[in-house]
Design a protein around this motif. Structure first.
Motif, PDB file in Angstrom:
ATOM      1  N   ILE A 213       0.836  -1.200   0.000  1.00 22.62           N
ATOM      2  CA  ILE A 213       0.000   0.000   0.000  1.00 22.62           C
ATOM      3  C   ILE A 213       0.872   1.251   0.000  1.00 22.62           C
ATOM      4  CG2 ILE A 213      -1.701   1.317   1.328  1.00 22.62           C
ATOM      5  CD1 ILE A 213      -2.860  -1.333   2.280  1.00 22.62           C
ATOM      6  N   ARG A 214       1.963   1.210   0.758  1.00 28.12           N
ATOM      7  CA  ARG A 214       2.884   2.354   0.799  1.00 28.12           C
ATOM      8  C   ARG A 214       3.466   2.626  -0.596  1.00 28.12           C
ATOM      9  NH1 ARG A 214       5.706   5.008   4.728  1.00 28.12           N
ATOM     10  NH2 ARG A 214       4.928   3.557   6.304  1.00 28.12           N
ATOM     11  N   LEU A 215       3.846   1.574  -1.307  1.00 29.99           N
ATOM     12  CA  LEU A 215       4.413   1.740  -2.652  1.00 29.99           C
ATOM     13  C   LEU A 215       3.384   2.328  -3.616  1.00 29.99           C
ATOM     14  CD1 LEU A 215       6.475  -1.571  -3.022  1.00 29.99           C
ATOM     15  CD2 LEU A 215       7.352   0.755  -2.690  1.00 29.99           C
ATOM     16  N   ILE A 216       2.126   1.903  -3.487  1.00 26.47           N
ATOM     17  CA  ILE A 216       1.060   2.459  -4.334  1.00 26.47           C
ATOM     18  C   ILE A 216       0.921   3.955  -4.092  1.00 26.47           C
ATOM     19  CG2 ILE A 216      -1.441   2.479  -4.746  1.00 26.47           C
ATOM     20  CD1 ILE A 216      -1.433  -0.535  -4.173  1.00 26.47           C
ATOM     21  N   MET A 217       1.018   4.358  -2.823  1.00 23.06           N
ATOM     22  CA  MET A 217       0.895   5.774  -2.479  1.00 23.06           C
ATOM     23  C   MET A 217       2.106   6.580  -2.947  1.00 23.06           C
ATOM     24  SD  MET A 217      -0.719   5.550   1.346  1.00 23.06           S
ATOM     25  CE  MET A 217      -2.419   5.008   1.608  1.00 23.06           C
ATOM     26  N   GLU A 218       3.287   6.044  -2.726  1.00 21.62           N
ATOM     27  CA  GLU A 218       4.508   6.800  -2.996  1.00 21.62           C
ATOM     28  C   GLU A 218       4.857   6.864  -4.475  1.00 21.62           C
ATOM     29  OE1 GLU A 218       7.431   4.982  -0.502  1.00 21.62           O
ATOM     30  OE2 GLU A 218       6.904   6.230   1.249  1.00 21.62           O
ATOM     31  N   ILE A 256      -6.619  12.793  -6.088  1.00 24.82           N
ATOM     32  CA  ILE A 256      -5.426  11.955  -5.901  1.00 24.82           C
ATOM     33  C   ILE A 256      -5.677  10.885  -4.840  1.00 24.82           C
ATOM     34  CG2 ILE A 256      -3.042  11.943  -5.067  1.00 24.82           C
ATOM     35  CD1 ILE A 256      -2.732  14.728  -6.339  1.00 24.82           C
ATOM     36  N   ALA A 257      -6.257  11.290  -3.705  1.00 24.51           N
ATOM     37  CA  ALA A 257      -6.535  10.345  -2.614  1.00 24.51           C
ATOM     38  C   ALA A 257      -7.519   9.264  -3.051  1.00 24.51           C
ATOM     39  CB  ALA A 257      -7.071  11.091  -1.402  1.00 24.51           C
ATOM     40  N   HIS A 258      -8.553   9.684  -3.790  1.00 26.01           N
ATOM     41  CA  HIS A 258      -9.558   8.727  -4.274  1.00 26.01           C
ATOM     42  C   HIS A 258      -8.938   7.748  -5.272  1.00 26.01           C
ATOM     43  CE1 HIS A 258     -13.511   7.140  -5.208  1.00 26.01           C
ATOM     44  NE2 HIS A 258     -13.238   7.299  -6.504  1.00 26.01           N
ATOM     45  N   GLY A 259      -8.033   8.255  -6.105  1.00 26.42           N
ATOM     46  CA  GLY A 259      -7.364   7.387  -7.076  1.00 26.42           C
ATOM     47  C   GLY A 259      -6.489   6.346  -6.397  1.00 26.42           C
ATOM     48  N   ILE A 260      -5.771   6.776  -5.346  1.00 24.23           N
ATOM     49  CA  ILE A 260      -4.937   5.846  -4.586  1.00 24.23           C
ATOM     50  C   ILE A 260      -5.801   4.775  -3.932  1.00 24.23           C
ATOM     51  CG2 ILE A 260      -3.478   5.626  -2.532  1.00 24.23           C
ATOM     52  CD1 ILE A 260      -2.346   8.403  -3.210  1.00 24.23           C
ATOM     53  N   SER A 262      -8.804   3.685  -4.836  1.00 23.18           N
ATOM     54  CA  SER A 262      -9.373   2.791  -5.843  1.00 23.18           C
ATOM     55  C   SER A 262      -8.339   1.793  -6.348  1.00 23.18           C
ATOM     56  CB  SER A 262      -9.926   3.599  -7.022  1.00 23.18           C
ATOM     57  OG  SER A 262     -10.954   4.471  -6.590  1.00 23.18           O
ATOM     58  N   GLU A 263      -7.117   2.263  -6.582  1.00 22.79           N
ATOM     59  CA  GLU A 263      -6.062   1.373  -7.077  1.00 22.79           C
ATOM     60  C   GLU A 263      -5.696   0.319  -6.041  1.00 22.79           C
ATOM     61  OE1 GLU A 263      -1.474   1.489  -8.799  1.00 22.79           O
ATOM     62  OE2 GLU A 263      -2.534   3.362  -8.356  1.00 22.79           O
ATOM     63  N   VAL A 271      -8.296  -6.200   1.184  1.00 23.77           N
ATOM     64  CA  VAL A 271      -8.401  -4.935   1.913  1.00 23.77           C
ATOM     65  C   VAL A 271      -9.834  -4.463   1.782  1.00 23.77           C
ATOM     66  CG1 VAL A 271      -7.629  -2.553   2.085  1.00 23.77           C
ATOM     67  CG2 VAL A 271      -5.983  -4.357   1.556  1.00 23.77           C
ATOM     68  N   GLU A 272     -10.592  -4.575   2.856  1.00 25.32           N
ATOM     69  CA  GLU A 272     -12.012  -4.228   2.839  1.00 25.32           C
ATOM     70  C   GLU A 272     -12.210  -2.718   2.796  1.00 25.32           C
ATOM     71  OE1 GLU A 272     -16.291  -4.710   3.377  1.00 25.32           O
ATOM     72  OE2 GLU A 272     -14.666  -5.863   2.490  1.00 25.32           O
TER      73      GLU A 272
END
Length: 288
Positions: A213-218, A256-260, A262-263, A271-272
C-alpha cells in the motif's frame, strides 16, 4: 465469489469428516480395534467442528446494521473454538493410551490397517488442500480446520502404531508415539489460538500488505506518506493512512486520494476498507 469458494471448501471438510467417522467406526468394529472405534468417535467431534466452521464462514459475511464494520471476526472466534477442539483431541489421545491402560485386541488386522491407511491418505491430502486454499483466501477458520484435519492424521498414525505394537507384542511403542504426536497436536492448537487472539486484539496487519500500500501511495510524485497502519478482521484488512499532498487545491487532493484508494482496493481484494486522511503540503505566500 471469495465467500462462495470458502463455503464450498468448508462443505468439503464436512463431507470428509463424515466419511472418516463412518470409515473408522466401521473398520474398528469389524477388526475388533477399540482404538480405531474411539478414533472414529473423535472424528465425530471433528465433524461438529467442521460444521461450526461452515456456520462461522456463512455468519461472518452477513450484513448487520448494528455492526457497520462487519462481523468478519466470527471467523477468528470459530478458529479459537477449533484450537480448543485440537487441545481436546490431544488430551483424549493421551488419556486413552497413557492413563486408561486399554489393551487392543485385534480380530482382523488387515481391516484395521486398511481403515488407518485410508484415513492417513485422505487427511494428508485434504489438510494440504484446505490449508493452501485457506492461505489463498486468507481464511483463518479454513486454516484452523486444515490443522484440525492434520491432527486427525496424527491420531490415525497413533492408532496404527498401537495396532502394530499390540499385534507384535510391543505395546510400549504405542505410548511413545502418543507422547511425540500429542506434542505436535498441542503446538498446532497453540499457534491457531495465538493468531486468532492477536486478530481479536487488533494486532497490526502483515508488513507485506502495508509495504504494498505504501508503494502504491509513494508512486505518485505529489504524495508523502506520514503514517500507515491496519488491522485484521477475519479474512479482511482495514487500513488507515495519513498522507501529505503537494497542493492547496482541495479538488486535486481529493482526486489523488480517491485514485490511490481505488487502485489499492482493486489490486488488493482482501483490503475491505482504506481510509486516507490527507493534508496540503504547499502553502501560498500572500503579500499585503
Amino acid at each position: 465469489m471469495r465467500e462462495k469458494e470458502k463455503r464450498k471448501i468448508a462443505v468439503y471438510s464436512v463431507c470428509v469428516n463424515f466419511f472418516l467417522s463412518v470409515l473408522k467406526i466401521t473398520t474398528g468394529v469389524f477388526s475388533g480395534s477399540k482404538a480405531l472405534v474411539a478414533d472414529g468417535i473423535h472424528s465425530v467431534s471433528d465433524l461438529a467442528a467442521s460444521i461450526s466452521v461452515l456456520a462461522g464462514i456463512y455468519i461472518s459475511h452477513l450484513k448487520v446494521k448494528e455492526f457497520p464494520y462487519g462481523i468478519y471476526k466470527v471467523e477468528n472466534i470459530v478458529s479459537i473454538i477449533s484450537a480448543f477442539a485440537i487441545f481436546f483431541a490431544g488430551y483424549e489421545i493421551l488419556r486413552d493410551v497413557l492413563f486408561t491402560g486399554k489393551q487392543i485386541q485385534i480380530i482382523n488386522i488387515w481391516v484395521a490397517i486398511f481403515g488407518i491407511f485410508l484415513t492417513i491418505i485422505v487427511t494428508f491430502f485434504f489438510s494440504r488442500y484446505e490449508f493452501k486454499k485457506g492461505k489463498e483466501l486468507s481464511s483463518p477458520s479454513l486454516i484452523a480446520d486444515s490443522k484440525h484435519v492434520k491432527a486427525d492424521m496424527f491420531s490415525a498414525a497413533v492408532v496404527f502404531v498401537g495396532v502394530i505394537g499390540s499385534y507384535v507384542g510391543f505395546p510400549v511403542a504405542e505410548k511413545i508415539a502418543v507422547v511425540v504426536v500429542s506434542a505436535f497436536i498441542f503446538r498446532s492448537g497453540f499457534e491457531i489460538l495465538v493468531e486468532s487472539i492477536k486478530v481479536l486484539l487488533d494486532v497490526s496487519i502483515d508488513a507485506k500488505t502495508l509495504e504494498e500500500i505504501r508503494l502504491i501511495m509513494e508512486q505518485h510524485p505529489m504524495v508523502r506518506v506520514k503514517s500507515l497502519m491496519g488491522r485484521n478482521s477475519g479474512s479482511y484488512k482495514f487500513v488507515e493512512a495519513e498522507i501529505g499532498i503537494a497542493t492547496n487545491n482541495f479538488e486535486v487532493a481529493h482526486r489523488i486520494a480517491h485514485g490511490i484508494e481505488s487502485e489499492a482496493l482493486a489490486r488488493m481484494p482482501l483490503v475491505e476498507r482504506l481510509i486516507i486522511h490527507f493534508e496540503p503540503e504547499v502553502l501560498e505566500e500572500v503579500k499585503i
